[in-house]
Write an enzyme that holds these catalytic residues in place. Sequence first.
Site, PDB file in Angstrom:
ATOM      1  N   HIS A  86       9.967  12.634   4.718  1.00 23.63           N
ATOM      2  CA  HIS A  86       8.682  11.343   3.801  1.00 23.63           C
ATOM      3  C   HIS A  86       8.893  10.795   4.003  1.00 23.63           C
ATOM      4  O   HIS A  86       9.677   9.767   3.344  1.00 23.63           O
ATOM      5  CB  HIS A  86       7.809  12.427   2.432  1.00 23.63           C
ATOM      6  CG  HIS A  86       6.790  11.806   2.887  1.00 23.63           C
ATOM      7  ND1 HIS A  86       5.378  12.682   3.307  1.00 23.63           N
ATOM      8  CD2 HIS A  86       6.430  10.852   1.467  1.00 23.63           C
ATOM      9  CE1 HIS A  86       5.354  11.979   2.506  1.00 23.63           C
ATOM     10  NE2 HIS A  86       5.027  11.159   1.606  1.00 23.63           N
ATOM     11  N   ASP A 165      -3.469  19.674  -4.945  1.00 22.73           N
ATOM     12  CA  ASP A 165      -3.215  18.267  -4.371  1.00 22.73           C
ATOM     13  C   ASP A 165      -4.499  18.325  -3.709  1.00 22.73           C
ATOM     14  O   ASP A 165      -4.803  16.934  -3.101  1.00 22.73           O
ATOM     15  CB  ASP A 165      -1.724  18.110  -3.123  1.00 22.73           C
ATOM     16  CG  ASP A 165      -1.863  16.693  -2.522  1.00 22.73           C
ATOM     17  OD1 ASP A 165      -2.058  15.902  -3.845  1.00 22.73           O
ATOM     18  OD2 ASP A 165      -1.636  16.606  -2.019  1.00 22.73           O
ATOM     19  N   ARG A 172      -9.476  11.619  -5.805  1.00 22.04           N
ATOM     20  CA  ARG A 172      -8.927  10.040  -5.786  1.00 22.04           C
ATOM     21  C   ARG A 172      -9.099   8.943  -5.468  1.00 22.04           C
ATOM     22  O   ARG A 172      -9.551   8.199  -5.198  1.00 22.04           O
ATOM     23  CB  ARG A 172      -7.110  10.559  -6.196  1.00 22.04           C
ATOM     24  CG  ARG A 172      -6.606  10.700  -7.566  1.00 22.04           C
ATOM     25  CD  ARG A 172      -4.508  11.311  -7.139  1.00 22.04           C
ATOM     26  NE  ARG A 172      -4.511  10.316  -6.856  1.00 22.04           N
ATOM     27  CZ  ARG A 172      -3.038  10.166  -5.850  1.00 22.04           C
ATOM     28  NH1 ARG A 172      -3.030  11.726  -5.535  1.00 22.04           N
ATOM     29  NH2 ARG A 172      -2.592   9.006  -5.677  1.00 22.04           N
ATOM     30  N   SER A 187       1.880  14.246  -6.440  1.00 26.02           N
ATOM     31  CA  SER A 187       1.032  14.918  -4.386  1.00 26.02           C
ATOM     32  C   SER A 187       1.787  14.780  -3.128  1.00 26.02           C
ATOM     33  O   SER A 187       2.228  15.988  -2.758  1.00 26.02           O
ATOM     34  CB  SER A 187       0.439  13.653  -4.021  1.00 26.02           C
ATOM     35  OG  SER A 187      -0.046  13.612  -3.281  1.00 26.02           O
ATOM     36  N   LYS A 191       3.713  18.664  -2.187  1.00 22.91           N
ATOM     37  CA  LYS A 191       3.414  19.351  -0.847  1.00 22.91           C
ATOM     38  C   LYS A 191       5.363  19.806  -0.330  1.00 22.91           C
ATOM     39  O   LYS A 191       5.323  20.062   0.562  1.00 22.91           O
ATOM     40  CB  LYS A 191       3.026  18.259   0.281  1.00 22.91           C
ATOM     41  CG  LYS A 191       1.276  18.494  -0.821  1.00 22.91           C
ATOM     42  CD  LYS A 191       0.573  17.323   0.042  1.00 22.91           C
ATOM     43  CE  LYS A 191       1.460  15.540  -0.547  1.00 22.91           C
ATOM     44  NZ  LYS A 191      -0.358  15.181   0.040  1.00 22.91           N
TER      45      LYS A 191
HETATM   46  N1  URA Z   1       0.392  10.608   0.178  1.00 17.41           N
HETATM   47  C1  URA Z   1      -0.125  11.656  -0.723  1.00 17.41           C
HETATM   48  O1  URA Z   1       0.133  12.641  -0.578  1.00 17.41           O
HETATM   49  N2  URA Z   1      -0.337  11.729  -1.640  1.00 17.41           N
HETATM   50  C2  URA Z   1      -0.662  10.194  -1.916  1.00 17.41           C
HETATM   51  O2  URA Z   1      -1.165  10.434  -3.387  1.00 17.41           O
HETATM   52  C3  URA Z   1      -0.091   9.037  -2.276  1.00 17.41           C
HETATM   53  C4  URA Z   1       0.398   9.183  -1.040  1.00 17.41           C
END
Ligand code: URA
Length: 429
Positions: A86, A165, A172, A187, A191
């Site tokens: 990621h 999320d 946010r 967050s 995932k």
């Molecule tokens: N990417 C995400 O998935 N969440 C965040 O809070 C920031 C970047």
Amino acid sequence: MTDSFDAVDVIVAKRNKQELSDGQIDWVIDAYTRGLVAEEQMSSLAMAILLNGMNRREISRWTAAMISSGDRMKFSSLSRPTSDKHSTGGVGDKITLPLAPLVAACGVAVPQLSGRGLGHTGGTLDKLESIPGWRAALSTAEMMRQLEDVGAVICAAGDRLAPADKKLYALRDVTGTVEAIPLIASSIMSKKIAEGTGSLVLDVKVGSGAFMKDVESARELARTMVDLGTDAGVNTVALLTNMQTPLGLTAGNALEVRESVEVLAGGGPPDVVELTLVLAREMLAAAGRGDVDPADALKDGRAMDVWRRMITAQGGDPSATLPVARETHQILAPGSGVLTQLDALKVGMAAWRLGAGRARKEDKVQAGAGIEMHAKPGAVLRAGDPLMTLHTDTPERFDRAIAALDGAYFIAPEDSRPDLLPLVIDRIS
Ligand code: URA
């Protein structure tokens, strides 16, 4: 069934710098997902978290509660180990495209659930959608079949992956609460843990084109995410990498696919090749295959082979001509000397204004739009040499893109040495 709490009490506790209990966290995430905690209440809580922080237990519980808001995938039935990467996002960051087939070619399956771009950083799905016929939406059964047959899948995350999320991130985004390390870490990791990968390599970007502008905050984010992964039983490492200047020589969807294919064909810009190999070695090691050298699979065409099968399996034609923008505009070096700066954020903003990115979720992106760079920091230029080519289907966008590039590059006398961050700044495990 979780205990019931009062949203105002939870907000006031965090406002007063108190630790939230496990019960409060479980309740507030569940109640928010079900619409029982109002948007303005969650917005206030997110701001209290941004200002007052959370400790390791709170972040871990917050992440677990977000995972529990949806489904958790399992890949244990696959015949090979899984690893995922990621990136926290940057300009020209197309690394997933060559990386996923490369790691799969080395015997480790890569389930990559990706997103679309918002703002100045591109989304992996937007890039792949520039390939004629390619589709991002796969069912779980299709994804499992492709992982077994081909070894790599890059597809859209379904609605059941950490829905809390999805809702919280959108909130946010409009309440000035994106830049809270506990919220960013939970967050991303909710995932990734829900996605079910066995091991994970995080590419935490640092610099003007990244969320984290300085090394210290990037290190704190990386440490928090590695701890979350480790606590959840996912073998996790993080690299801090340079996003002061764009990665590679292209920013824009089809342009980046073209560059990724060059890397898979054994060419491509040195920084893209290097980061692809560094991350591939980390992913293989994290999945217990540290003895395999990915450079061989890049050289002998095995990675390209997996790329072609991966694109074909999702309806794409890997031999199709990629879309090209209708109009171009060249930017020339205004003087002679050494290019000491090419700012990632400004290049990303310009690519976005040319049509490569979207301002709202529902906007369409232009497949051919973006920026080709002809020189990177350290290059010696003569006045009038090409510096960048801007691409768009809508030439009325050129002026705003050129304005975004104001101050983006700097050419110093020829004996100057640019003060550059290394490509890989640190490793956290
Ligand atoms: N990417 C995400 O998935 N969440 C965040 O809070 C920031 C970047």
